[in-house]
Structures are given as C-alpha cells and as structure tokens.
Design a protein around this motif. Sequence first.
Motif, short mmCIF file in Angstrom:
data_model
loop_
_atom_site.label_atom_id
_atom_site.label_comp_id
_atom_site.label_asym_id
_atom_site.label_seq_id
_atom_site.Cartn_x
_atom_site.Cartn_y
_atom_site.Cartn_z
N TYR A 188 0.83 -1.22 0.00
CA TYR A 188 0.00 0.00 0.00
C TYR A 188 0.86 1.27 0.00
O TYR A 188 0.56 2.23 -0.71
CB TYR A 188 -0.92 0.01 1.22
CG TYR A 188 -2.04 -0.98 1.13
CD1 TYR A 188 -3.14 -0.75 0.30
CD2 TYR A 188 -2.02 -2.16 1.86
CE1 TYR A 188 -4.18 -1.66 0.21
CE2 TYR A 188 -3.06 -3.08 1.78
CZ TYR A 188 -4.13 -2.82 0.95
OH TYR A 188 -5.15 -3.73 0.85
N SER A 213 -5.07 -0.07 -5.59
CA SER A 213 -5.55 -0.59 -4.29
C SER A 213 -6.42 -1.82 -4.50
O SER A 213 -6.36 -2.78 -3.73
CB SER A 213 -6.35 0.50 -3.56
OG SER A 213 -5.54 1.60 -3.24
N SER A 218 -9.37 2.70 0.49
CA SER A 218 -7.91 2.77 0.47
C SER A 218 -7.43 4.03 -0.25
O SER A 218 -6.53 4.73 0.24
CB SER A 218 -7.33 1.53 -0.21
OG SER A 218 -7.69 0.35 0.47
#
Length: 469
Positions: free
Chosen positions: A131, A147, A388
């Motif tokens: 990430y 993501s 995200s």
Amino acid sequence: MKQTNTVQVGTWRELLGPKNLGASTVLAGGVALYATNEFLTISLLPSTVADIGGERLYAWVTTVYLVASVVAATTVSAMLARLGPRVAYLSALSVFGLGSVACAMAPSMELLLAGRVVQGAAGGLLAGLGYAVIHSALTPLLWTKASALVSAMWGVGTFVGPAAGGLFAQFGSWRWAFGMLAVLTVAMAVLVPYALPARRADEAGSSERIPLWSLLLLGSAALAVSVAGIPRTIGVTVAFLVAGAALVAAFLVVDRRVTASVLPATAFRPGPLKWMYLTLGLLMAATMANMYVPLFGQRLAHMVPVAAGFLGVALAVGWTTSEIISASLTRTRAIVAVVTAAPLVMAAGLTLAAVSQVDDASGLVIAVWVIALTITGVGVGIAWPHLSAWAMGSAEDPGEGRTAAAAINTVQLICGAFGAGLAGVVVNLNGHGDATAARWLFGVFAVLAAMGVVASYLASRGRTVVARA
C-alpha cells in the motif's frame, strides 16, 4: 480545480501497461505471498504435526506469524523513508525467503515456529509496502485501481493458501509448500530492481524514527487476542480479549501523542479518515470467519481435505471480482452508495451462511454456502479500493501521506488478528466444529460486519471529489 460528480481515474490498461506492469506485479505479488502464507497452514498443519510432532504448539503456528506481522507493519513508513522502495522490498523479500527455507527444513515444531516468526515479520513488511509504495510510485489517478489489485490478493490468498496446503498435505509433502514460497520469493526479488525506483527525489535524505511504543502496544494486543483463541477456560479467554482491547486503546492514546507514530495525525483530527480505517478494519476482521470454512466443510459435509480447502474460493471470487468492477466506478454517488452498503452486504452473506449450517450437509446446502461466501466477499470488495484511495489522499504532506498509506495495512493486520482470535474463541466455546459452532461463528461475525455500517456512512458522508488535472 473544480468539484465534480464524477471521479477522474486511470485505466486498467495504464496500471497493467508496460510502464507500470513491473511495479504492479511486485506490489500485488508481495501481498499475495503474505496472504497465501497466512492461510497455507490451515490445511497443512495436520500433516506437519503428524511428521514432526508438537501438537501442543498447534495454535501458535498462526499466532506467532500474525503477531510478528503486526509488529513489523508498524515500521513500514520508517523503512520506506530510510531505504526507498527498491531496497525496502529486496530486504523484506530476502528475509521472507530465509524464513520460508527455515520452515521447509524445520526438524521440530519449535524450529518451525522460529521460521514462522521470521516469515511473519517479513510478510508484515511486504503487505504494508504494497500500500505504501502505491502512494510513492504511482500517480494518484491509479491509486483506486492499484488498491483494488493489491487488496484483491487477500482474496486470492484465502483461496490459494488453503487449497495449496490441502494439495501438498494430500500428497504428504508439506515441506515443499514452504519451498514453493521460497522459490516464488526469489523470482519476485529478481524483478524488483527493474520495477521499482531506488528512491524518489523528494525523499532523498529523509528519515523517520521507528514507533517503538506503538510497536510494543500493538504487538502485545495482537498476542493477547491470538492467545485468547487457544482453547482454555472462559474466564481466561475473556481476560485476554479485554487485555487486547485495552492495549489497542492504550496504543491510540500513545500514538496520538508521540512524534514517531503509526497512524497519521489526520486520523486524530475531525474528519473521515478514522472512519475509513475503522470500516476497513471491521471488514477485514469479519473475513476471518473464512478460516474455519475448510474445517466445517470436512465435518459437516464430509468433504475430503482438498475439496474443503477449495470451498474457500467462493469468498475469494466474490472479493476479487467485485473489487475489479467497483474500482471502475466513476460516479461519486455510486461510489458512496457501495461503500456505505458494503458492511450490510457482508452481513447478509454471513447471515445466510449461519442459517444454512447443518450436519450431513447435502450438495444443495453446499451450494448455498458457496452463494453465502460469495456475497460475503462482495461486501469486502466493493468498498476496499475506494476506502484505500481515500485514505491515501487524505493528507497534503507527502510524509504524512506515506504514513496514511502504510497505516492501511497496519489496521488490516491488527483487525485480522482480532478477527482470527475472536473466531477461535467462538468456535472453542461452542463445541468442536459441529453445526452449532458453525452457526454461532457466522452469526457473530454477521453482527460484527453489520456494526461497520455506521463507520462506512461516516467515512463517506459529505464526500466530495475534486477533479485532478
């Protein structure tokens, strides 16, 4: 810049095209390695114990892996700032490969546990870097789809892990399962120098301190909750759960005040970021009910280990497919709607799973289980890429943005550990893998998922999207 009713996003062709294919493969592959390894032992451990003994340490094979992962995940932002994407990935992959070889060669359960600690620490870094490097190496237009790609690997891991473990166990070759991970790790390490930059120009010379106090508190919380899932008296189990919750509360207090923190400062201010993290955490925790699907498949439907391992593919398919579709949404209203509804969709799937748990399940009942698990996976997948991307873009400062991105994985891992511990507690307190235990497990986790609807609403309430040039 102007506000608009649509989101400007990159395309899958851009993300997977020649310019970004290498980086996308490394980011997704690191998370896939971690997730597969986490679920691998579900089907593998019975054969392992039969070979090297150590049944009394059975539950610790997963516990030490999760705890080491949570501890290591808190260091991702500092490691990335100090080393840059390329060296950070090579370091994590090297350690992961060594841990995998140690597990493959372990002559005893004690040494296998040592290998699992090494794997867990390196895996926590790989999952977090997946990430954090999205934020560092890709343009904001690609964050949502990247993501989706990275987090879809968790869905892949919930299938490949138990299924691969079942296959290796079926042929009595549990050591080769860990050997396979070592080979895949080497292959990915070869790709890293060509796929990732050594260091971004605006990060040259930057450094961050490792958040030691936060690390210790989160690691202790993960340990307490994981130990709670090991069979023992109700009083001791509750005590460990309460201790875990108290340690997380202490972590939030400490992390807010220290300079070297795990969560970005924005998470403690008025705004939606904390609700984004909470929604992600609850969704991840609720997926841990899938850990016991192979067990219930064998006990309730009398499936062979390989078939029971493949039963978990339903959640993975729902998760992965829905992420790919959801990540292509561009209308703000549609995105907000799916994020808000995600916990309820997941709760619906888990509820259907709960009411369909019966002894001596027929083929028709198994089909209902597959539908229920698919719906559960859809609940995770439709929300994850948007939450995200929102979290990554929540901070203007590049350093805080990197911290916000890395924290997604930390939240995911600690909540996954809590979910795994809670699943163990529910099953152990309600029999030994029979239909009653299954109904309680899925029922409790349906309630847990439904609780996330408040957080998902607050995470997306008043969400405005600014078109990027």
